[in-house]
Design a protein around this motif. Sequence first.
Motif, PDB file in Angstrom:
ATOM      1  N   THR A   9       0.845  -1.187   0.000  1.00  0.00           N
ATOM      2  CA  THR A   9       0.000   0.000   0.000  1.00  0.00           C
ATOM      3  C   THR A   9       0.880   1.236   0.000  1.00  0.00           C
ATOM      4  N   ALA A  10       0.593   2.149  -0.893  1.00  0.00           N
ATOM      5  CA  ALA A  10       1.390   3.372  -1.007  1.00  0.00           C
ATOM      6  C   ALA A  10       0.820   4.453  -0.100  1.00  0.00           C
ATOM      7  N   ARG A  11       1.678   5.109   0.609  1.00  0.00           N
ATOM      8  CA  ARG A  11       1.270   6.183   1.510  1.00  0.00           C
ATOM      9  C   ARG A  11       0.543   7.279   0.722  1.00  0.00           C
ATOM     10  N   GLY A  12      -0.632   7.652   1.171  1.00  0.00           N
ATOM     11  CA  GLY A  12      -1.369   8.735   0.546  1.00  0.00           C
ATOM     12  C   GLY A  12      -2.388   8.285  -0.484  1.00  0.00           C
ATOM     13  N   ARG A  13      -2.298   7.044  -0.980  1.00  0.00           N
ATOM     14  CA  ARG A  13      -3.286   6.562  -1.946  1.00  0.00           C
ATOM     15  C   ARG A  13      -4.555   6.144  -1.230  1.00  0.00           C
ATOM     16  N   ASP A  14      -5.707   6.425  -1.837  1.00  0.00           N
ATOM     17  CA  ASP A  14      -6.977   5.990  -1.260  1.00  0.00           C
ATOM     18  C   ASP A  14      -7.022   4.469  -1.223  1.00  0.00           C
ATOM     19  N   ARG A  15      -7.826   3.934  -0.285  1.00  0.00           N
ATOM     20  CA  ARG A  15      -7.834   2.489  -0.074  1.00  0.00           C
ATOM     21  C   ARG A  15      -9.251   1.943  -0.149  1.00  0.00           C
ATOM     22  N   LEU A  16      -9.363   0.746  -0.679  1.00  0.00           N
ATOM     23  CA  LEU A  16     -10.611  -0.011  -0.721  1.00  0.00           C
ATOM     24  C   LEU A  16     -10.364  -1.312   0.026  1.00  0.00           C
ATOM     25  N   LEU A  17     -11.125  -1.549   1.101  1.00  0.00           N
ATOM     26  CA  LEU A  17     -10.979  -2.745   1.932  1.00  0.00           C
ATOM     27  C   LEU A  17     -12.270  -3.562   1.841  1.00  0.00           C
ATOM     28  N   ILE A  18     -12.150  -4.833   1.495  1.00  0.00           N
ATOM     29  CA  ILE A  18     -13.310  -5.684   1.275  1.00  0.00           C
ATOM     30  C   ILE A  18     -13.175  -6.935   2.128  1.00  0.00           C
ATOM     31  N   ALA A  19     -14.211  -7.258   2.905  1.00  0.00           N
ATOM     32  CA  ALA A  19     -14.157  -8.436   3.780  1.00  0.00           C
ATOM     33  C   ALA A  19     -15.523  -9.068   3.898  1.00  0.00           C
ATOM     34  N   SER A  20     -15.522 -10.365   4.183  1.00  0.00           N
ATOM     35  CA  SER A  20     -16.762 -11.056   4.518  1.00  0.00           C
ATOM     36  C   SER A  20     -16.563 -11.813   5.825  1.00  0.00           C
ATOM     37  N   HIS A  42     -20.267   0.700  -6.664  1.00  0.00           N
ATOM     38  CA  HIS A  42     -19.879   1.907  -5.926  1.00  0.00           C
ATOM     39  C   HIS A  42     -18.598   2.539  -6.490  1.00  0.00           C
ATOM     40  N   GLY A  43     -18.029   1.945  -7.540  1.00  0.00           N
ATOM     41  CA  GLY A  43     -16.787   2.436  -8.101  1.00  0.00           C
ATOM     42  C   GLY A  43     -16.961   3.737  -8.871  1.00  0.00           C
ATOM     43  N   PRO A  44     -15.954   4.151  -9.652  1.00  0.00           N
ATOM     44  CA  PRO A  44     -14.766   3.375 -10.009  1.00  0.00           C
ATOM     45  C   PRO A  44     -13.702   3.355  -8.906  1.00  0.00           C
ATOM     46  N   TRP A  45     -12.795   2.350  -8.991  1.00  0.00           N
ATOM     47  CA  TRP A  45     -11.777   2.172  -7.959  1.00  0.00           C
ATOM     48  C   TRP A  45     -10.368   2.333  -8.528  1.00  0.00           C
ATOM     49  N   ASP A  46     -10.245   3.115  -9.597  1.00  0.00           N
ATOM     50  CA  ASP A  46      -8.916   3.421 -10.120  1.00  0.00           C
ATOM     51  C   ASP A  46      -8.136   4.196  -9.063  1.00  0.00           C
ATOM     52  N   ASN A  47      -6.821   3.999  -9.066  1.00  0.00           N
ATOM     53  CA  ASN A  47      -5.930   4.723  -8.145  1.00  0.00           C
ATOM     54  C   ASN A  47      -6.223   4.418  -6.685  1.00  0.00           C
ATOM     55  N   HIS A  48      -6.767   3.224  -6.409  1.00  0.00           N
ATOM     56  CA  HIS A  48      -6.959   2.758  -5.039  1.00  0.00           C
ATOM     57  C   HIS A  48      -6.056   1.548  -4.795  1.00  0.00           C
ATOM     58  N   ASP A  49      -5.527   1.448  -3.578  1.00  0.00           N
ATOM     59  CA  ASP A  49      -4.921   0.198  -3.141  1.00  0.00           C
ATOM     60  C   ASP A  49      -6.028  -0.640  -2.523  1.00  0.00           C
ATOM     61  N   ILE A  50      -6.126  -1.905  -2.940  1.00  0.00           N
ATOM     62  CA  ILE A  50      -7.275  -2.746  -2.593  1.00  0.00           C
ATOM     63  C   ILE A  50      -6.802  -3.967  -1.810  1.00  0.00           C
ATOM     64  N   ALA A  51      -7.497  -4.279  -0.719  1.00  0.00           N
ATOM     65  CA  ALA A  51      -7.228  -5.492   0.062  1.00  0.00           C
ATOM     66  C   ALA A  51      -8.527  -6.275   0.181  1.00  0.00           C
ATOM     67  N   ILE A  52      -8.437  -7.596  -0.012  1.00  0.00           N
ATOM     68  CA  ILE A  52      -9.603  -8.472   0.074  1.00  0.00           C
ATOM     69  C   ILE A  52      -9.306  -9.578   1.077  1.00  0.00           C
ATOM     70  N   VAL A  53     -10.247  -9.820   1.998  1.00  0.00           N
ATOM     71  CA  VAL A  53     -10.087 -10.884   2.983  1.00  0.00           C
ATOM     72  C   VAL A  53     -11.391 -11.677   3.066  1.00  0.00           C
ATOM     73  N   GLY A  54     -11.279 -12.975   2.922  1.00  0.00           N
ATOM     74  CA  GLY A  54     -12.449 -13.840   3.006  1.00  0.00           C
ATOM     75  C   GLY A  54     -12.099 -15.231   2.538  1.00  0.00           C
ATOM     76  N   SER A  55     -13.104 -16.011   2.186  1.00  0.00           N
ATOM     77  CA  SER A  55     -12.867 -17.361   1.687  1.00  0.00           C
ATOM     78  C   SER A  55     -12.221 -17.284   0.304  1.00  0.00           C
ATOM     79  N   PRO A  56     -11.542 -18.366  -0.117  1.00  0.00           N
ATOM     80  CA  PRO A  56     -10.946 -18.356  -1.464  1.00  0.00           C
ATOM     81  C   PRO A  56     -11.962 -18.052  -2.559  1.00  0.00           C
ATOM     82  N   SER A  57     -13.170 -18.595  -2.445  1.00  0.00           N
ATOM     83  CA  SER A  57     -14.178 -18.339  -3.474  1.00  0.00           C
ATOM     84  C   SER A  57     -14.605 -16.880  -3.478  1.00  0.00           C
ATOM     85  N   MET A  58     -14.743 -16.284  -2.286  1.00  0.00           N
ATOM     86  CA  MET A  58     -15.115 -14.868  -2.207  1.00  0.00           C
ATOM     87  C   MET A  58     -14.023 -13.994  -2.806  1.00  0.00           C
TER      88      MET A  58
END
Length: 386
Positions: A244-255, A347-363
């Motif tokens: 994750t780059a300092r200052g970049r907006d972030r998108l965090l996704i979890a289930s 809810h996008g677009p999510w260009d120029n975001h650092d994205i993290a996803i946490v959940g099951s492999p299928s999710m």
Amino acid sequence: MDSRTISLVRTTFKAVAAVEGGPEKLTRSFYAILFARNPEARDLFPASMSLQRDKLLTAIAYAIDQLENLDRLLPFLQQLGRDHRKYGIVDAHYAAVGDALITALEQFAGTEMWTEEVEGAWREVIGVMATTMIDGANGDDGPPVWMGTVVEHIRVLDDVSVVRLKLDEPMDYAAGQYVSVSVPSRPRMWRYLSPAIPANSAGEIEFHIRRVSGGWVSPSVVANTAVGDRWSVGSPLGSMTRHTARGRDRLLIASGTGIAPLRAQVMEMAARTDNPRVSVFYGGKYPCDLYDMATLQHIAATNPWLSIVGVVEDDTDPWWTDGSRYSQFSGAIPPTVGKLGTVVVDHGPWDNHDIAIVGSPSMINTTKFRLQGAGVDMSTISYDPW
């Protein structure tokens, strides 16, 4: 490692994986060979090896997938080496593991595919992996295992528990990482869990655990954990925070309980005065699955850089549950009804975001597919193999 070496290793592994039951047979064969040649190594592992075999396969598959991305692979292997100190593994064990894996692969690949060139490619890759893990283990002067005492156990749902521990000595980990834990009722059976709060000097740590049907560890943790229990905790792992780059907006996704590491990151950011915009999408099948929504909403209420969107597939709790035993935040916005990946993309677009996803492999795979279809650069997405 050149492109030819990488291609040979991937082709061989895919061929083994394509055979019905191939991956399971490969790992069974590997451990049988390892223990036959090194009987003393059997005592390092639990009585039931099913979970251990799954971990091995996941680690190999992830490493092979990242062979061209050494910036991710090498830190992962170094962390894995540090984590393996909990088993009592020493340098000599790595050579034995490599030889056993080569023998198992040769048995399943067959004489047509298993040529001298293929064996040489595998030995080169395994050599890099072993050397990196050894360097990681030998370069760590911290304890191989932290001991902690359970100070609170909250059953927030019938199948979800929040467990808080006080470690004998503080652990330094990055918010978003995960650790392996072993509980008294399941000795030597390690399960990966993500701390739900940032590291602190008091040695306090919190885990969110969902009971997995047929699992060896999680049903016992959810049903039987008691205050005073002593848990073993392995070295921190994971790289979601590294890219994750300092200052970049972030998108965090979890289930589900995947919210734990992202919650820790949000809590850590809330202690700072300068943060980018952070969008959290927290998904579940029913509203009760968003058991930690109150905590997230409380943080968002005083941090304008943070937005929280709950997502459920059904807006009514099932008849067999009385909902989350955590109190709901009075100002909570009702969750959006839909599939998590679809709602995120909408809810996008999510260009120029650092994205993290946490959940099951299928999710994780489904959400990545949705984001890729919306034009998101896959290099901006982080997730961990476990």
